[in-house]
Enzyme design. Structure first.
Site, PDB file in Angstrom:
ATOM      1  N   SER A   1       0.836  -1.192   0.000  1.00 14.91           N
ATOM      2  CA  SER A   1       0.000   0.000   0.000  1.00 14.91           C
ATOM      3  C   SER A   1       0.874   1.246   0.000  1.00 14.91           C
ATOM      4  O   SER A   1       2.014   1.220   0.494  1.00 14.91           O
ATOM      5  CB  SER A   1      -0.886   0.025   1.253  1.00 14.91           C
ATOM      6  OG  SER A   1      -1.523   1.279   1.421  1.00 14.91           O
TER       7      SER A   1
ATOM      8  N   TYR B   1      -2.123  -0.765  10.222  1.00 11.93           N
ATOM      9  CA  TYR B   1      -2.212  -1.039   8.777  1.00 11.93           C
ATOM     10  C   TYR B   1      -0.949  -0.554   8.066  1.00 11.93           C
ATOM     11  O   TYR B   1      -0.340  -1.282   7.276  1.00 11.93           O
ATOM     12  CB  TYR B   1      -3.457  -0.357   8.203  1.00 11.93           C
ATOM     13  CG  TYR B   1      -3.633  -0.584   6.717  1.00 11.93           C
ATOM     14  CD1 TYR B   1      -4.216  -1.761   6.247  1.00 11.93           C
ATOM     15  CD2 TYR B   1      -3.234   0.369   5.790  1.00 11.93           C
ATOM     16  CE1 TYR B   1      -4.375  -1.981   4.892  1.00 11.93           C
ATOM     17  CE2 TYR B   1      -3.401   0.164   4.426  1.00 11.93           C
ATOM     18  CZ  TYR B   1      -3.969  -1.011   3.988  1.00 11.93           C
ATOM     19  OH  TYR B   1      -4.123  -1.222   2.644  1.00 11.93           O
TER      20      TYR B   1
END
Length: 233
Positions: free
Chosen positions: A125, A139
């Site tokens: 990501s 995350y």
């Protein structure tokens, strides 16, 4: 015939990758998920091992490409109860990073034993480099770990033909991203993307296809951004 194991193939980016690769002659793909493919719960430390063994059996004992795409995006505000915050951290790291590491280990050992290499594609990501919201430390940390793991594998096993790549999408038009955009102001976040829109799953899928099948070996260790220039390195 190229044998591919893809995690998180049920929806979003994973479903787009599955559709793109399955349409290519000479590709045999096994997916992971409750709606399609092999069911395996990555929150359970035994889940990744279970998936690997089942996939290996379905693919006649040979996996040439592993694509680690499965992930969750759950908030963990810093003012949450201590036990709840820690549980959220551990669950996100287990699902997003540890399970991917377990599968990557199985894959690298498999490729070394076969002595003809293989390809690893990790879907990380933009958060790995840019960070994420105050409620998503876990995350961002997990995705940064995935990038570091990819580079380490690339450096460690290139001589044996093991190639490792990572993709770092920004916001992508999936249910997970839709929820986040809504929670963070929607249009204001879009204004931070010079391209003026979020990525489509099919765009990420095309990058995954290239890395899985066509990227030249000298690209091993590369991290490719798909974020509309919202973060450039």
């Amino acid at each position: 015939m190229t044998h591919i194991l893809l995690t998180g193939s049920t929806r979003g980016i994973g479903a787009a990758i599955a559709a793109r690769l399955s349409a290519i002659p000479g590709v045999r793909l096994v997916g992971h998920g409750t709606a399609a493919g092999i069911a395996a719960d990555f929150a359970d430390p035994a889940g990744a091992d279970h998936l690997w063994e089942r996939a290996l059996d379905r693919l006649d004992g040979r996996i040439d490409v592993l694509i680690n795409n499965a992930g969750i995006f759950e908030a963990a505000p810093i003012d949450a109860d201590d036990a709840d915050w820690l549980a959220a951290w551990q669950r996100t790291v287990q699902v997003n990073l540890t399970a991917a590491a377990q599968l990557s280990r199985h894959a690298v050992r498999h490729w070394l034993a076969r002595e003809n290499g293989g390809r690893l594609v990790n879907v990380a990501s933009r958060a790995a480099y840019r960070g994420d919201s105050p409620a998503h430390w876990h995350y961002a940390a997990a995705k940064a770990g995935m990038v570091a793991m990819t580079k380490t594998i690339a450096r460690g096993y290139a001589a044996q033909g093991v190639l490792a790549f990572a993709i770092c999408p920004g916001f992508t038009m999936t249910g997970m991203a839709d929820d986040y955009l809504a929670s963070r102001g929607g249009d204001r976040l879009l204004a931070d993307i010079p391209l003026g829109r979020v990525a489509q799953p099919e765009e990420v899928a095309e990058v995954a296809r290239f890395l899985s099948l066509d990227a030249p070996p000298s690209m091993t260790g590369a991290v490719l951004d798909v974020n509309g220039a919202s973060y450039v390195r």
